[in-house]
Scaffold this motif. Structure first.
Motif, PDB file in Angstrom:
ATOM      1  N   SER A 240      -3.744  -3.187   7.459  1.00  0.00           N
ATOM      2  CA  SER A 240      -4.940  -3.544   8.231  1.00  0.00           C
ATOM      3  C   SER A 240      -4.720  -3.297   9.715  1.00  0.00           C
ATOM      4  O   SER A 240      -5.630  -2.862  10.427  1.00  0.00           O
ATOM      5  N   VAL A 257     -10.031  -4.520   9.461  1.00  0.00           N
ATOM      6  CA  VAL A 257     -10.469  -4.462   8.062  1.00  0.00           C
ATOM      7  C   VAL A 257      -9.425  -5.111   7.170  1.00  0.00           C
ATOM      8  O   VAL A 257      -8.256  -5.271   7.533  1.00  0.00           O
ATOM      9  N   GLU A 260      -7.407  -4.489   1.371  1.00  0.00           N
ATOM     10  CA  GLU A 260      -8.073  -3.797   0.270  1.00  0.00           C
ATOM     11  C   GLU A 260      -8.938  -2.648   0.788  1.00  0.00           C
ATOM     12  O   GLU A 260      -8.930  -1.546   0.244  1.00  0.00           O
ATOM     13  N   GLU A 261      -9.697  -2.911   1.854  1.00  0.00           N
ATOM     14  CA  GLU A 261     -10.529  -1.844   2.415  1.00  0.00           C
ATOM     15  C   GLU A 261      -9.670  -0.741   3.019  1.00  0.00           C
ATOM     16  O   GLU A 261      -9.965   0.442   2.871  1.00  0.00           O
ATOM     17  N   ASN A 264      -8.492   1.822   0.637  1.00  0.00           N
ATOM     18  CA  ASN A 264      -9.510   2.709   0.086  1.00  0.00           C
ATOM     19  C   ASN A 264     -10.106   3.665   1.112  1.00  0.00           C
ATOM     20  O   ASN A 264     -11.018   4.430   0.796  1.00  0.00           O
TER      21      ASN A 264
END
Length: 333
Positions: A240, A257, A260-261, A264
């Motif tokens: 992050s 962010v 997880e974001e 991706n």
């Protein structure tokens, strides 16, 4: 080794500036309990991802919320302000919280030309004035400006028995020399650019001019740190921060962010290379690994105090990182 914290009140995606500031308050109270030496807050303007815009205001709130930890600025953007006003702001803070206030200043312009002009009410200020401003600032704090100085007859208020501890934040030998010449502490921004840290520290130590106020040099360095129980967990949490730094460099939205974001988000080969380059600004890993690396940096900067900054999405994991550091360094002993 002593540890201190720099906090920028980062805003995680889906959160708000108010929540970030409340987290800063919670963090400083935790830091005090854990045994950290200092807690500094930043000054950033017109950014969606950082809530700390006014160190003076935030310092007062944080000092009221704590009992003994030193609270300071990391740092006030001196080129945009009057040294006299900055001196009186921090003398007032020192009067309210004696022996606890640090005044860290930097040469950064604070943003683009429009922001600079807004901060100075349309008056164009030149960064080359920083050495003169720094000398004036320390003169106002010490109340010892020369008689022939344009403001030599002015005494800053309130009149107090102690003054804030002064620090210059910088990224170069030039900044180190300014700090040494004015008998202030020096903080190197390793978390911004580690390239010139060692030579800046050596310059500061070799040029330091002792005074009654500060007979010995005082130096620290600030570095991104992400600490977790295992190296893998720390590496995951760092994703992050990796994406946040990329966004900052590209002028995009700077809210942090989630991991997880971040996992991706597709990255180009250039972006992946940039992330690896930015990792040089950070220490990421298990408690024992982080301890070893921070001691190594302490030797590099010839100091027994490091300042750490952790900008990751999950606030509880951010707190846990600081807790693990305090445990492995035995800060409360």
């Amino acid at each position: 080794m002593k540890l201190s914290i720099l906090d920028q009140s980062p805003i995680s995606k889906g959160s708000t500036a108010r929540e970030a500031l409340l987290q800063t308050k919670q963090l400083v109270q935790t830091a005090e309990k854990l045994g950290y030496s200092r807690f500094w807050v930043a000054e950033h303007h017109s950014t969606s991802g950082l809530a700390s815009t006014s160190p003076e205001v935030l310092i007062s709130h944080l000092a009221t919320s704590t009992n003994h930890i030193r609270i300071g600025s990391g740092g006030v953007l001196l080129p945009q302000y009057s040294p006299y006003k900055v001196a009186e702001n921090f003398k007032l803070l020192e009067a309210l919280f004696p022996g606890r206030i640090d005044l860290g200043v930097g040469r950064s312009p604070g943003g683009g030309e429009t922001i600079r002009l807004a901060l100075t009410d349309g008056k164009k200020k030149n960064l080359i004035e920083f050495p003169r401003q720094l000398a004036d600032l320390q003169g106002f704090l010490d109340d010892d400006l020369p008689n022939d100085h344009p403001y030599g007859t002015i005494k800053t208020a309130p009149a107090i028995d102690t003054i804030p501890q002064s620090w210059v934040l910088g990224l170069s030998r030039r900044a180190a020399k300014h700090a040494a010449k004015n008998s202030t502490g020096f903080t190197y921004g390793h978390f911004i650019n580690p390239e010139y840290g060692q030579e800046a520290a050596e310059k500061y130590l070799s040029c330091f001019q002792p005074t009654k106020r500060m007979p010995h040099p005082r130096i620290n360095a600030c570095v991104f740190v992400i600490c977790a129980k295992t190296q893998k967990e720390a590496e995951d949490l760092a994703l992050s921060q990796d994406l946040w730094l990329l966004a900052v460099e590209k002028g995009r939205s700077t809210q942090i962010v989630s991991v997880e974001e971040a996992k991706n988000i597709p990255l180009t080969s250039l972006e992946e290379a940039r992330i690896q380059e930015n990792r040089k600004r950070a220490v990421i890993g298990s408690p024992d690994y982080v301890k070893k690396e921070l001691h190594h940096l302490g030797e590099l900067y010839q100091t027994d105090e490091m300042m750490v900054i952790t900008n990751i999405f999950d606030f509880n994991k951010r707190v846990r990182s600081y807790e693990l550091l305090a445990e492995v360094f035995d800060l409360q002993s």
